[in-house]
Design an enzyme around this catalytic site. Sequence first.
Site, PDB file in Angstrom:
ATOM      1  N   HIS A  75      -2.505  -0.919  -3.495  1.00  0.00           N
ATOM      2  CA  HIS A  75      -3.611  -0.021  -3.167  1.00  0.00           C
ATOM      3  C   HIS A  75      -3.341   1.327  -3.818  1.00  0.00           C
ATOM      4  CE1 HIS A  75      -4.207  -2.467   0.799  1.00  0.00           C
ATOM      5  NE2 HIS A  75      -4.620  -3.127  -0.277  1.00  0.00           N
TER       6      HIS A  75
ATOM      7  N   ASP B 122      -4.176  -5.081   5.745  1.00  0.00           N
ATOM      8  CA  ASP B 122      -4.521  -5.932   4.612  1.00  0.00           C
ATOM      9  C   ASP B 122      -3.369  -6.869   4.277  1.00  0.00           C
ATOM     10  OD1 ASP B 122      -6.008  -6.927   2.440  1.00  0.00           O
ATOM     11  OD2 ASP B 122      -4.998  -5.565   1.064  1.00  0.00           O
TER      12      ASP B 122
ATOM     13  N   SER C   7       0.862  -1.177   0.000  1.00  0.00           N
ATOM     14  CA  SER C   7       0.000   0.000   0.000  1.00  0.00           C
ATOM     15  C   SER C   7       0.903   1.233   0.000  1.00  0.00           C
ATOM     16  CB  SER C   7      -0.949  -0.031   1.204  1.00  0.00           C
ATOM     17  OG  SER C   7      -1.846   1.047   1.165  1.00  0.00           O
TER      18      SER C   7
END
EC number: 3.1.1.61
Length: 362
Positions: free
Chosen positions: A199, A291, A172
């Site tokens: 992301h 995540d 991310s």
Amino acid sequence: MTGGAGPRVRVLVVEDSAVVRHVLVRLIRDDPRLELLEAVETAEEALRLVPMLRPDVISMDVRLPGMDGLEATRRIMAECPTPIVIVSDSSTDPALRISMNALRSGALSVVQKPAGWPVDAAGGAAIATQLYIMSQVPVIRHRVRYGTVAPVEGDVLPPPRLRPRLVGMAASTGGPQAFAHIMGALPTTFPWPILLVQHMGTGFMEGFAAWLDTQTKLSVGLARQGEIMRPGHVYVAPAETHLTLGLGDEVRLVNAPPVAGQRPSATALFTSMARVGAGAIGILLTGMGEDGAIGLRDLRRAGGYTIAEDRSTSIVHGMPGAAERLGGVSISLPLGQIAPHLVAVASAAAPLPAVAGMEGRA
């Protein structure tokens, strides 16, 4: 949205378009979490003000008169490190390339530039929230310190039962520069396909894949439904779609709800890879949140080999740290050691019989 209970985040806006600058100023002033310090038109003016105002976060345009946002990002990260959010037009190639290179140079995230006022609720909230969240990231003077490539102490190579046939990677915040570093160090002979989750805002995924393709000798592109994976190819999850491993080792794109707020989700990818157990390597890199932690744990429990980026090089150690706490990590490595380690694993792996669908496709 949280209220204004704590100190507000102080924002410096750098944007040459009067219309967009007006929109950003309105968004910041309307958000109780944020406080506008100044809005300027040029990178040169921003460089003058940053050491004086010490903003908590900077909203940075990339196409500016004179010095562009990429060079401004490099200068700020070298001289007065400050969290930077790139506000970019995702529809133009020059802006996309500059945006991706700014991310590699130390900017933390990229969001879609508003077209005008009023901004739709989702778009306005996305910009304000990114400014607020990224202001919390502790940035340091930006120099490439990814760790040496010296052998890791202890049990460096994975267990003998491991017979890799694919790799999954996810990140991310800080991901683009981490992926570029790893992919750039992998040889054209890298023997496995790579499934990749990053992301990033909806409008930027195609540009991100195209940019990453210029950073590596491997072939990089957006994943397509049902695509048969090929060694040495990188398959990037499209926007708002989970990237998973299909039952026939093909690309499977899933329009399911977000997993823990993320779509594409690293956990969705790693959990699908757990089906092949010792045939999979999962790698979780820098990123805010958690995540991928559960998915990496599931993959390791199924016999896969799992790698997390070490805290020493992570821009944000949230995702890899969560995986470590869950017991989902076989080994933690500084970013600079991950590609050499993969090459060593590939060299040590026993030859495999051809995987259905992958034979003859190198």
